[in-house]
Write an enzyme that holds these catalytic residues in place. Structure first.
Site, mmCIF file in Angstrom:
data_model
loop_
_atom_site.group_PDB
_atom_site.id
_atom_site.type_symbol
_atom_site.label_atom_id
_atom_site.label_comp_id
_atom_site.label_asym_id
_atom_site.label_seq_id
_atom_site.Cartn_x
_atom_site.Cartn_y
_atom_site.Cartn_z
ATOM 1 N N ASN A 210 -35.739 -26.966 -8.952
ATOM 2 C CA ASN A 210 -37.186 -27.210 -9.017
ATOM 3 C C ASN A 210 -37.637 -27.204 -10.478
ATOM 4 O OD1 ASN A 210 -37.928 -24.404 -9.792
ATOM 5 N ND2 ASN A 210 -37.053 -23.961 -7.779
ATOM 6 N N PHE A 323 -44.363 -13.477 -6.647
ATOM 7 C CA PHE A 323 -45.130 -14.616 -7.155
ATOM 8 C C PHE A 323 -45.341 -15.604 -6.017
ATOM 9 C CE2 PHE A 323 -45.742 -15.055 -11.832
ATOM 10 C CZ PHE A 323 -45.418 -13.756 -12.156
HETATM 11 N N1 CTP Z 1 -38.459 -15.636 -3.217
HETATM 12 C C1 CTP Z 1 -37.271 -14.980 -3.101
HETATM 13 N N2 CTP Z 1 -36.236 -15.554 -2.422
HETATM 14 C C2 CTP Z 1 -36.360 -16.775 -1.866
HETATM 15 C C3 CTP Z 1 -37.591 -17.459 -1.980
HETATM 16 C C4 CTP Z 1 -38.613 -16.862 -2.656
HETATM 17 O O1 CTP Z 1 -37.149 -13.873 -3.608
HETATM 18 N N3 CTP Z 1 -35.331 -17.308 -1.228
HETATM 19 C C5 CTP Z 1 -39.568 -14.990 -3.932
HETATM 20 C C6 CTP Z 1 -40.002 -15.686 -5.201
HETATM 21 O O2 CTP Z 1 -39.300 -15.167 -6.329
HETATM 22 C C7 CTP Z 1 -41.478 -15.338 -5.267
HETATM 23 C C8 CTP Z 1 -41.877 -15.202 -3.826
HETATM 24 O O3 CTP Z 1 -40.670 -15.003 -3.077
HETATM 25 O O4 CTP Z 1 -41.684 -14.087 -5.887
HETATM 26 C C9 CTP Z 1 -42.603 -16.337 -3.233
HETATM 27 O O5 CTP Z 1 -41.870 -17.510 -3.386
HETATM 28 P P1 CTP Z 1 -42.312 -18.803 -2.612
HETATM 29 O O6 CTP Z 1 -41.264 -19.870 -2.780
HETATM 30 O O7 CTP Z 1 -43.722 -19.137 -2.972
HETATM 31 O O8 CTP Z 1 -42.316 -18.203 -1.132
HETATM 32 P P2 CTP Z 1 -41.625 -18.561 0.185
HETATM 33 O O9 CTP Z 1 -41.344 -17.301 0.903
HETATM 34 O O10 CTP Z 1 -40.487 -19.476 -0.055
HETATM 35 O O11 CTP Z 1 -42.819 -19.255 0.952
HETATM 36 P P3 CTP Z 1 -43.199 -20.779 1.232
HETATM 37 O O12 CTP Z 1 -42.020 -21.616 0.909
HETATM 38 O O13 CTP Z 1 -43.561 -20.746 2.664
HETATM 39 O O14 CTP Z 1 -44.401 -21.043 0.356
#
Ligand code: CTP
Length: 403
Positions: A210, A323
């Site tokens: 990303n 975050f």
């Molecule tokens: N995060 C994590 N592990 C993952 C995905 C996300 O630890 N596999 C953490 C990120 O570091 C961030 C938080 O979760 O602190 C939110 O990440 P985000 O991608 O916005 O959340 P998701 O749970 O993936 O939610 P969505 O895709 O539904 O927005």
């Protein structure tokens, strides 16, 4: 403190006189060093009168006898006698000299001989400020632990409007005060910070990733270190130097990031998950490069480990900050993640706009907390936003958070 104040050539050089006065008012002694181009804009006499000291104007200014030797080693003496080196205004030229160690005048020679903290306050035309060379040089200086007091946005002498205007002298003086009286409010804390994207391989040559640049997580690591914390930075693949004094653990995939976080969790007291972890991965990565065999190609992906949710389930007394990068429903989504991942705070920001968020040097966030409501942090440098996040962490510590 004893401040060596370097003034390089630019319209803003006159503001350095006001700065020298403020520094004196704050109780510092000030030794001014003017480059030859600074002297085109302002006379050394102004600084001599304000500081009550002789102003240094060039590398070899004496012409005879013992004076010649004294002047030849004066940069070493000035380096040893002062506690901090401040350059305001710092032109693109002097930043380039500092970044590359080019020592061809008193100020750039003093820089190389100086071993204490360095603060630079750049001022220049907007295009020069935005040039990749200037930004690369600034990144090099920041990575050496130097403080960069960012220029403000406004009308510039060249007739344009944009970033490049020297920060207000009071702001620069405040940066010197912060060095004189450093905040050590995170002393004793161990901050585990994740940063950057992850890369999920699709075959030996391709991967899913990303747009995260890692700048937010790296700024948090610098800020936490500056406030006295021990910092472990678990970083996905980014093109940033490790911040001074920070232990960096490099990882590539979400699984590697998860393993590194779990390994370092026991020694951590504050966990901040700024990384943009990929949500999906291939279950089994082909060992050979995938060949183009048909017009269409489908991938079946499985979720990556949710590191934040896993940490949330075993965090104990640790402070946990997540975050949320969203394109809509910012507060609602952040609150959902706050609950589902058992965080104390979620730093939410809108992505997809211009000038803030991914790849940018600035950010504008909403701090969604469990106990203290939601706090809007207006657009500021990622370092300034980092300090705001850490201040809020400390407040949450004080009110106490149930796991
Ligand atoms: N995060 C994590 N592990 C993952 C995905 C996300 O630890 N596999 C953490 C990120 O570091 C961030 C938080 O979760 O602190 C939110 O990440 P985000 O991608 O916005 O959340 P998701 O749970 O993936 O939610 P969505 O895709 O539904 O927005």
């Amino acid at each position: 403190m004893r401040v060596a104040l370097g003034v390089s050539g630019g319209i803003a050089a006159y503001k350095a006189a006001e700065l020298a006065r403020l520094l004196m008012e704050d109780g510092h002694s000030v030794q001014c060093v003017l480059t030859s181009s600074a002297q085109e804009f302002i006379r050394p006499l102004t600084f001599a009168a304000l500081t009550g000291r002789k102003v240094i104007t060039d590398l070899f200014h004496a012409s005879s006898g013992e004076d010649v030797l004294a002047s030849a080693v004066e940069h070493i003496a000035v380096a040893q006698e002062n506690d901090v080196l401040l350059v305001a205004p710092a032109t693109a030229g002097i930043l380039a000299k500092f970044a590359h160690g080019l020592a061809d005048d008193f100020l750039s020679t003093l820089y190389l001989a100086f071993e204490g903290p360095v603060v630079v306050a750049p001022a220049m035309n907007t295009a020069m400020w935005g040039h990749a060379a200037t930004q690369t040089n600034l990144a090099m200086l920041a990575a050496r632990g130097h403080v960069v007091v960012d220029p403000g946005v406004g009308h510039l002498a060249c007739g344009t409007v944009g970033p490049g205007r020297l920060a207000e002298p009071a702001i620069i003086a405040a940066a010197i005060q912060a060095i004189a009286h450093p905040l050590r409010d995170l002393a004793g804390e161990v901050c585990l910070i994740t940063a950057g994207p992850t890369q999920e391989p699709l075959d030996p040559v391709r991967y899913l990733t990303n747009r995260s640049s890692g700048k937010m997580g790296y700024a948090l690591a610098s800020a936490a270190h500056a406030r006295g914390a021990r910092v472990i930075l678990v970083s996905g693949p980014v093109d940033l130097p490790a911040p001074e004094g920070v232990e960096r653990v490099r990882v590539r995939t979400a699984q590697e990031m998860r393993d590194a976080v779990m390994q370092r969790l026991p020694e951590s007291t504050i966990i901040i998950k700024a990384a943009a972890v990929a949500d999906f991965q291939l279950e089994e990565v082909p060992r050979q490069k995938v060949k183009k065999t048909s017009a269409r190609f489908s991938l079946e992906l499985v979720p990556t480990p949710d590191i934040l949710a896993e940490v949330g389930s075993i965090r104990g007394e640790r402070l946990l900050v997540g975050f949320a990068a969203e394109t809509q429903n910012l507060e609602q989504e952040a609150r959902r993640k706050l609950e589902s991942k058992r965080c104390d705070m979620v730093v939410a920001n809108l992505v997809g706009g211009e000038g803030v968020g991914f790849e940018s040097d600035d950010n504008e966030v909403l701090l969604v907390t469990r106990r203290n409501g939601s706090i809007a942090v207006p657009r500021a440098s990622k370092l300034a936003v980092s300090h705001r996040i850490l201040e809020e962490c400390l407040k949450l510590r004080l009110v106490g958070q149930p796991a």
